[in-house]
Scaffold this motif. Structure first.
Motif, PDB file in Angstrom:
ATOM      1  N   ASP A 191      30.415  41.930  41.773  1.00 44.76           N
ATOM      2  CA  ASP A 191      30.841  43.145  41.060  1.00 44.76           C
ATOM      3  C   ASP A 191      31.771  42.500  39.687  1.00 44.76           C
ATOM      4  N   ILE A 192      32.520  43.232  39.184  1.00 45.77           N
ATOM      5  CA  ILE A 192      33.474  43.064  38.044  1.00 45.77           C
ATOM      6  C   ILE A 192      34.603  42.144  38.518  1.00 45.77           C
ATOM      7  N   HIS A 193      35.234  42.643  39.723  1.00 45.19           N
ATOM      8  CA  HIS A 193      36.091  41.855  40.181  1.00 45.19           C
ATOM      9  C   HIS A 193      35.989  40.314  40.734  1.00 45.19           C
ATOM     10  N   SER A 194      34.627  40.106  41.041  1.00 42.43           N
ATOM     11  CA  SER A 194      34.259  38.602  41.396  1.00 42.43           C
ATOM     12  C   SER A 194      34.387  37.725  40.302  1.00 42.43           C
ATOM     13  N   TRP A 195      34.290  38.321  39.112  1.00 42.95           N
ATOM     14  CA  TRP A 195      34.630  37.402  37.972  1.00 42.95           C
ATOM     15  C   TRP A 195      36.040  36.739  37.887  1.00 42.95           C
ATOM     16  N   ARG A 196      36.820  37.516  38.490  1.00 41.23           N
ATOM     17  CA  ARG A 196      38.323  36.862  38.946  1.00 41.23           C
ATOM     18  C   ARG A 196      38.419  35.725  39.896  1.00 41.23           C
ATOM     19  N   TYR A 197      37.194  35.805  40.799  1.00 39.86           N
ATOM     20  CA  TYR A 197      37.142  34.720  41.796  1.00 39.86           C
ATOM     21  C   TYR A 197      36.366  33.702  40.902  1.00 39.86           C
ATOM     22  N   ASN A 198      35.546  33.769  40.084  1.00 37.20           N
ATOM     23  CA  ASN A 198      34.996  32.841  39.246  1.00 37.20           C
ATOM     24  C   ASN A 198      36.137  31.875  38.359  1.00 37.20           C
ATOM     25  N   ALA A 199      36.853  32.496  38.067  1.00 32.77           N
ATOM     26  CA  ALA A 199      38.026  31.776  37.278  1.00 32.77           C
ATOM     27  C   ALA A 199      38.913  30.987  38.167  1.00 32.77           C
ATOM     28  N   ALA A 200      39.425  31.481  39.284  1.00 35.67           N
ATOM     29  CA  ALA A 200      40.015  30.681  39.964  1.00 35.67           C
ATOM     30  C   ALA A 200      39.169  29.524  40.821  1.00 35.67           C
TER      31      ALA A 200
END
Length: 336
Positions: free
Chosen positions: A277-286
């Protein structure tokens, strides 16, 4: 303290002393009984001739109205306030005229279980009701909170979020060419590592000297994040007809979370990425920062996360990196 020691119309409740008189609104004293400040406050209440003295109906409708005027509600984050409103409106609709002072623990459990087929809704309603009934106690309408201690429904644990796999990110970029809002929002989320709410709030004025300036709405942290080439390409191709980077399709207003979420879900469905989902993109960054060799402090300098959250977001990738290194050392040891 015996009741007879208190002046007329003054009563001690579990959480303080209240002025309670028929036809007058209930009012909690700010000062300790017996102090000069208390007596001035008491005299001030009795001489409030210019204020209307109306009976406050002690029903859930009035309780909800009072809560929405309280600091408890006003200090909520905008997104949280919208979530609370759904449940407050639900309470008002089904029990607006009932007296909250008469609610018992069994009633709370019955309300929770009536929505057992929607476990998330039932549990969130319970959380909001718990806060609402605490406000009821603060008003002096009752002594105890019947929702406190009532357990939430057990639900099947959701799989932990993971970053989008590289092939799905590539598929997303192919499905959303430069110049589309769907592409820009993804590049902003992945490129800056920020929450979707902060991304949707970004303005063109936040971009300066090849970086994005922002203040996180949840933590109030101020961040300066350099722009990656992929994000710069998306920004160069974006339309600039508004102060916001992301706007509604027809107009200059900020793109809403609901609108962005719906548009992105269509893309996720089309490319087979509904598990991310959208919030998984924050995981991508980290995770990309970790894979690039950044320590936790460098990762946090971009995402604004606490050390514990950096560890949480990157734990699976961190385990893989360590396992690879461990096996390499094992192989080198066996060959020596």
């Amino acid at each position: 303290m015996a009741k007879r020691e208190l002046p007329k119309h003054v009563y001690r409740q579990r959480n303080g002393i209240y002025f309670q008189r028929r036809g007058w609104p209930s009012q909690k004293f700010e000062n300790e009984f017996g102090t000069p400040e208390f007596w001035r406050e008491y005299a001030g209440i009795l001489t409030q001739k210019d204020k209307p003295r109306k009976v406050v109906s002690r029903n859930f409708g009035a309780l909800i109205d009072s809560y929405r005027k309280s600091p408890r509600y006003r200090n909520l984050m905008p997104r949280t306030g919208l979530d609370y409103d759904k449940h407050l409106d639900f309470f008002k609709e089904i029990m607006g005229e009932t007296n909250p002072a008469k609610m018992q623990r069994k009633d709370v459990i019955r309300l929770r279980d009536s929505n057992a087929h929607k476990a998330y809704f039932a549990n969130y309603s319970l959380r909001v009701l718990r806060i609402l009934m605490e406000h009821c106690v603060d008003l002096g309408w009752r002594d105890t909170n019947p929702a406190r201690g009532v357990p939430e429904l057990k639900t099947q644990k959701r799989p932990e979020r993971e970053p989008w796999p590289r092939d799905l990110l590539d598929a997303y970029r192919q499905a959303c060419p430069l110049g589309t809002r769907e592409r820009l929002v993804m590049e902003l989320c992945v490129g800056t590592g920020q929450r979707i709410g902060d991304v949707l709030n970004m303005r063109w004025s936040n971009i300066e000297d090849g970086s994005v300036w922002l203040r996180q709405s949840k933590t109030s942290k101020e961040l300066w994040v350099p722009i990656l080439p992929e994000l710069q390409a998306a920004l160069d191709a974006a339309s600039r007809h508004s102060v916001f980077l992301l706007t509604k399709e027809s107009g200059t207003n900020r793109w809403s979370y609901r609108g962005a979420s719906a548009a992105i879900r269509k893309v996720r469905d089309r490319i087979g990425a509904l598990d991310y989902d959208i919030h998984s993109w924050r995981y991508n960054a980290a995770c990309e920062l970790l894979e690039a060799g950044c320590g936790d402090d460098l990762i946090a300098s971009v995402t604004g996360q606490s050390p514990a959250m950096v560890q949480h977001y990157t734990k699976k990738v961190r385990q893989k990196i360590r396992a690879v290194r461990a096996q390499q050392m094992r192989t080198e040891q066996s060959r020596s």
